[in-house]
Design a protein around this motif. Sequence first.
Motif, PDB file in Angstrom:
ATOM      1  N   CYS A   1       4.554  -4.647   3.879  1.00  0.00           N
ATOM      2  CA  CYS A   1       4.127  -4.771   5.327  1.00  0.00           C
ATOM      3  C   CYS A   1       4.592  -5.709   6.361  1.00  0.00           C
ATOM      4  CB  CYS A   1       2.258  -4.851   5.287  1.00  0.00           C
ATOM      5  SG  CYS A   1       1.670  -3.693   4.118  1.00  0.00           S
ATOM      6  N   PRO A   2       4.531  -5.282   7.777  1.00  0.00           N
ATOM      7  CA  PRO A   2       4.865  -6.426   8.589  1.00  0.00           C
ATOM      8  C   PRO A   2       4.075  -7.327   8.395  1.00  0.00           C
ATOM      9  CG  PRO A   2       4.763  -4.200   9.635  1.00  0.00           C
ATOM     10  CD  PRO A   2       4.214  -3.956   8.251  1.00  0.00           C
ATOM     11  N   ALA A   3       4.538  -8.419   8.795  1.00  0.00           N
ATOM     12  CA  ALA A   3       3.715  -9.966   8.967  1.00  0.00           C
ATOM     13  C   ALA A   3       2.734 -10.042   9.900  1.00  0.00           C
ATOM     14  CB  ALA A   3       4.540 -11.423   8.772  1.00  0.00           C
ATOM     15  N   VAL A   4       1.440 -10.329   9.476  1.00  0.00           N
ATOM     16  CA  VAL A   4       0.504 -10.494  10.534  1.00  0.00           C
ATOM     17  C   VAL A   4      -0.190 -11.825  10.258  1.00  0.00           C
ATOM     18  CG1 VAL A   4       0.045  -7.843  10.526  1.00  0.00           C
ATOM     19  CG2 VAL A   4      -1.188  -9.225   9.043  1.00  0.00           C
ATOM     20  N   PRO A   5      -0.926 -12.131  11.239  1.00  0.00           N
ATOM     21  CA  PRO A   5      -1.593 -13.343  11.013  1.00  0.00           C
ATOM     22  C   PRO A   5      -2.753 -13.117   9.938  1.00  0.00           C
ATOM     23  CG  PRO A   5      -1.724 -12.977  13.508  1.00  0.00           C
ATOM     24  CD  PRO A   5      -1.045 -11.499  12.735  1.00  0.00           C
ATOM     25  N   LEU A   6      -2.976 -14.236   9.404  1.00  0.00           N
ATOM     26  CA  LEU A   6      -3.957 -14.319   8.185  1.00  0.00           C
ATOM     27  C   LEU A   6      -5.188 -13.664   8.462  1.00  0.00           C
ATOM     28  CD1 LEU A   6      -4.606 -14.896   5.247  1.00  0.00           C
ATOM     29  CD2 LEU A   6      -5.162 -17.238   6.002  1.00  0.00           C
ATOM     30  N   HIS A   7      -5.704 -14.207   9.728  1.00  0.00           N
ATOM     31  CA  HIS A   7      -7.155 -13.582   9.990  1.00  0.00           C
ATOM     32  C   HIS A   7      -7.380 -12.080  10.208  1.00  0.00           C
ATOM     33  CE1 HIS A   7      -6.627 -13.177  14.300  1.00  0.00           C
ATOM     34  NE2 HIS A   7      -5.749 -14.057  14.314  1.00  0.00           N
ATOM     35  N   ALA A   8      -6.283 -11.578  10.572  1.00  0.00           N
ATOM     36  CA  ALA A   8      -6.003 -10.136  10.814  1.00  0.00           C
ATOM     37  C   ALA A   8      -5.904  -9.477   9.583  1.00  0.00           C
ATOM     38  CB  ALA A   8      -4.783  -9.763  11.695  1.00  0.00           C
ATOM     39  N   ALA A   9      -5.000 -10.044   8.526  1.00  0.00           N
ATOM     40  CA  ALA A   9      -5.114  -9.349   7.186  1.00  0.00           C
ATOM     41  C   ALA A   9      -6.597  -9.220   6.657  1.00  0.00           C
ATOM     42  CB  ALA A   9      -3.995  -9.949   6.554  1.00  0.00           C
ATOM     43  N   LEU A  10      -7.181 -10.405   6.891  1.00  0.00           N
ATOM     44  CA  LEU A  10      -8.459 -10.642   6.124  1.00  0.00           C
ATOM     45  C   LEU A  10      -9.561  -9.392   6.846  1.00  0.00           C
ATOM     46  CD1 LEU A  10      -8.708 -14.452   5.627  1.00  0.00           C
ATOM     47  CD2 LEU A  10      -8.305 -12.704   3.878  1.00  0.00           C
ATOM     48  N   ASP A  11      -9.435  -9.454   8.191  1.00  0.00           N
ATOM     49  CA  ASP A  11     -10.416  -8.588   8.853  1.00  0.00           C
ATOM     50  C   ASP A  11      -9.995  -7.254   8.572  1.00  0.00           C
ATOM     51  OD1 ASP A  11     -11.363 -10.867  10.329  1.00  0.00           O
ATOM     52  OD2 ASP A  11     -10.326 -10.413  12.020  1.00  0.00           O
ATOM     53  N   ALA A  12      -8.849  -6.911   8.173  1.00  0.00           N
ATOM     54  CA  ALA A  12      -8.644  -5.141   7.791  1.00  0.00           C
ATOM     55  C   ALA A  12      -8.643  -5.110   6.315  1.00  0.00           C
ATOM     56  CB  ALA A  12      -6.899  -5.305   8.241  1.00  0.00           C
ATOM     57  N   TRP A  13      -9.137  -6.089   5.567  1.00  0.00           N
ATOM     58  CA  TRP A  13      -9.081  -6.038   4.160  1.00  0.00           C
ATOM     59  C   TRP A  13     -10.307  -4.924   3.734  1.00  0.00           C
ATOM     60  CZ3 TRP A  13      -5.612  -7.464   0.549  1.00  0.00           C
ATOM     61  CH2 TRP A  13      -6.002  -7.281  -0.624  1.00  0.00           C
ATOM     62  N   ASP A  14     -10.014  -4.324   2.627  1.00  0.00           N
ATOM     63  CA  ASP A  14     -10.831  -3.174   2.314  1.00  0.00           C
ATOM     64  C   ASP A  14     -12.027  -3.615   1.436  1.00  0.00           C
ATOM     65  OD1 ASP A  14      -9.528  -3.498  -0.112  1.00  0.00           O
ATOM     66  OD2 ASP A  14      -8.823  -1.341   0.013  1.00  0.00           O
ATOM     67  N   GLY A  15     -12.222  -4.659   1.224  1.00  0.00           N
ATOM     68  CA  GLY A  15     -13.415  -5.253   0.432  1.00  0.00           C
ATOM     69  C   GLY A  15     -13.098  -5.499  -1.120  1.00  0.00           C
ATOM     70  N   ALA A  16     -12.006  -5.056  -1.546  1.00  0.00           N
ATOM     71  CA  ALA A  16     -11.424  -5.185  -3.097  1.00  0.00           C
ATOM     72  C   ALA A  16     -11.314  -6.719  -3.373  1.00  0.00           C
ATOM     73  CB  ALA A  16      -9.967  -4.769  -3.247  1.00  0.00           C
ATOM     74  N   ALA A  17     -11.817  -7.332  -4.479  1.00  0.00           N
ATOM     75  CA  ALA A  17     -11.770  -8.614  -4.788  1.00  0.00           C
ATOM     76  C   ALA A  17     -10.309  -9.302  -4.571  1.00  0.00           C
ATOM     77  CB  ALA A  17     -12.049  -8.855  -6.119  1.00  0.00           C
ATOM     78  N   LEU A  18     -10.492 -10.485  -3.883  1.00  0.00           N
ATOM     79  CA  LEU A  18      -9.339 -11.045  -3.310  1.00  0.00           C
ATOM     80  C   LEU A  18      -9.344 -12.422  -3.871  1.00  0.00           C
ATOM     81  CD1 LEU A  18      -6.587 -11.318  -1.629  1.00  0.00           C
ATOM     82  CD2 LEU A  18      -7.953 -11.874   0.420  1.00  0.00           C
ATOM     83  N   PHE A  19      -8.459 -13.122  -4.793  1.00  0.00           N
ATOM     84  CA  PHE A  19      -8.377 -14.507  -5.264  1.00  0.00           C
ATOM     85  C   PHE A  19      -7.587 -15.278  -4.233  1.00  0.00           C
ATOM     86  CE2 PHE A  19      -9.712 -11.799  -9.034  1.00  0.00           C
ATOM     87  CZ  PHE A  19     -10.891 -12.335  -9.139  1.00  0.00           C
ATOM     88  N   VAL A  20      -7.914 -16.406  -3.989  1.00  0.00           N
ATOM     89  CA  VAL A  20      -6.753 -17.175  -3.078  1.00  0.00           C
ATOM     90  C   VAL A  20      -6.749 -18.630  -3.972  1.00  0.00           C
ATOM     91  CG1 VAL A  20      -8.802 -18.192  -1.963  1.00  0.00           C
ATOM     92  CG2 VAL A  20      -6.588 -18.328  -1.101  1.00  0.00           C
ATOM     93  N   ALA A  21      -5.283 -18.901  -3.914  1.00  0.00           N
ATOM     94  CA  ALA A  21      -4.970 -20.267  -4.793  1.00  0.00           C
ATOM     95  C   ALA A  21      -5.478 -21.259  -3.711  1.00  0.00           C
ATOM     96  CB  ALA A  21      -3.475 -20.223  -4.693  1.00  0.00           C
ATOM     97  N   ALA A  22      -6.415 -22.099  -4.326  1.00  0.00           N
ATOM     98  CA  ALA A  22      -6.965 -23.296  -3.681  1.00  0.00           C
ATOM     99  C   ALA A  22      -6.915 -24.477  -4.482  1.00  0.00           C
ATOM    100  CB  ALA A  22      -8.368 -22.847  -3.078  1.00  0.00           C
TER     101      ALA A  22
END
Length: 241
Positions: free
Chosen positions: A144-165
């Motif tokens: 996909c074309p690069a987008v700001p992180l917040h835009a990717a999260l706003d468009a996310w469909d609710g599937a479980a997403l794990f983030v490296a922290a």
Amino acid sequence: MSTPRLHTDAVLEPGAEIAATPAQAHHLGTVLRRGPGDAVALFNARDGEFAATVTALRKDRGAFAVGDRLRAPRPEPDLRLLVAAIKRDALDWVVEKATELGVSVIQPVMTRRSIVDRVNTDRLAAIARGAAEQCERLSVPTVCPAVPLHAALDAWDGAALFVAAERRGAMPLRHAAAGARLPLGWLVGPEGGFEGRELDDTVSRPFVTAVALGPRILRAETAAVAGLAVLQALAGDWDVS
């Protein structure tokens, strides 16, 4: 001499004749030194993989005659990678390895600590296609074309997403993802990690879980591949022959 595998969007069925793309014709003729009469394999996720023969090849033009089907289409894991825009060589490597690991979608994201301001989507898509041809998968991941992180999260469909922290004292990924089912996503930040408020906003989403990959701080590209491997082993298709 191995048989080249080539991805195509054309409809594949025995007896069909389809055109090669200019890039395929150039690669076959100039790099691989193949010509009319030589065997290739053509594939896509919709139709499967078929034996084929080169019927014409000249500079940037060519054609294939499609033969028998070698493999039927099969479901592939809905495993998604969100990765911060990092240096070109590192991102190229991530795309290649993520393709080999079976991801379905690669979404570059721009973060507050990203050190690049643009991502060449066409280049990354070509790398993904080449990796798919080499690793014998039937599909090519969507880049996909690069987008700001917040835009990717706003468009996310609710599937479980794990983030490296790594610096949050988070639960190890293998424990957090135990019993998880696809679709799943894996989010990796840039060199230097996420900015604090940015990570706070990310983990505030109900579908996001912060996780760790062990006691060492990993480079972004290492974390991307390591996390995908864990998720494939726990919930993907690594136990399917």
